[in-house]
Design an enzyme around this catalytic site. Sequence first.
Site, PDB file in Angstrom:
ATOM      1  N   PRO A 124    -108.802  14.180 -29.433  1.00 55.40           N
ATOM      2  CA  PRO A 124    -108.000  13.991 -28.218  1.00 55.40           C
ATOM      3  C   PRO A 124    -108.211  15.002 -27.094  1.00 55.40           C
ATOM      4  CG  PRO A 124    -106.652  14.940 -29.931  1.00 55.40           C
ATOM      5  CD  PRO A 124    -108.000  14.664 -30.554  1.00 55.40           C
ATOM      6  N   CYS A 125    -109.371  14.949 -26.469  1.00 55.85           N
ATOM      7  CA  CYS A 125    -109.657  15.833 -25.345  1.00 55.85           C
ATOM      8  C   CYS A 125    -108.744  15.534 -24.163  1.00 55.85           C
ATOM      9  CB  CYS A 125    -111.127  15.739 -24.950  1.00 55.85           C
ATOM     10  SG  CYS A 125    -111.711  14.066 -24.625  1.00 55.85           S
ATOM     11  N   HIS A 126    -108.151  14.346 -24.131  1.00 54.86           N
ATOM     12  CA  HIS A 126    -107.230  14.010 -23.036  1.00 54.86           C
ATOM     13  C   HIS A 126    -105.945  14.830 -23.099  1.00 54.86           C
ATOM     14  CE1 HIS A 126    -105.947  11.413 -26.375  1.00 54.86           C
ATOM     15  NE2 HIS A 126    -104.744  11.399 -25.804  1.00 54.86           N
TER      16      HIS A 126
END
Length: 158
Positions: A124-126
């Site tokens: 989850p880089c977001h």
Amino acid sequence: MYYSTYQSPLGEIALTANDHGLSALAFQTGKSPISFAGLSQDNSKFTEVIEQLSEYFSGTRKHFDIPLAPTGTAFQKKVWQALTEIPCGETKSYGWIAKSINNEKAVRAVGTANGANPIALIVPCHRVIGSNGKLTGYAGGLALKAKLLMHEGAQFKP
């Protein structure tokens, strides 16, 4: 290498995998769509991934549990592992990631590794935002990043 696509509520998602696990996930409308050149389409390799994505978008899944096989440097893989430890609905800063991998001075390198994450959403880089609470870059675009964070109930400054 194999590929498949998934129609999410936020647009088409491309998936690639090898015999060890999922190697890439990208929103095809973003800055880094996946090319399927040289890959074999095999939807049967993605049954579990697609099931978990459907659960995520329906709001019943908060954590993914599938084999991952991203290609990257040892440093990148360390950053990507740290990303998987950010709970759904929370955000962290690049500085937090740098501290969590015991390399406080590597904030810029963490940002670069975050941007090179080949498995969006599941890694989850977001969930990484600026230390001021504002959204920072995302390969799928800031509007998509905001939609993902709103879907998860995360707090951020527009």
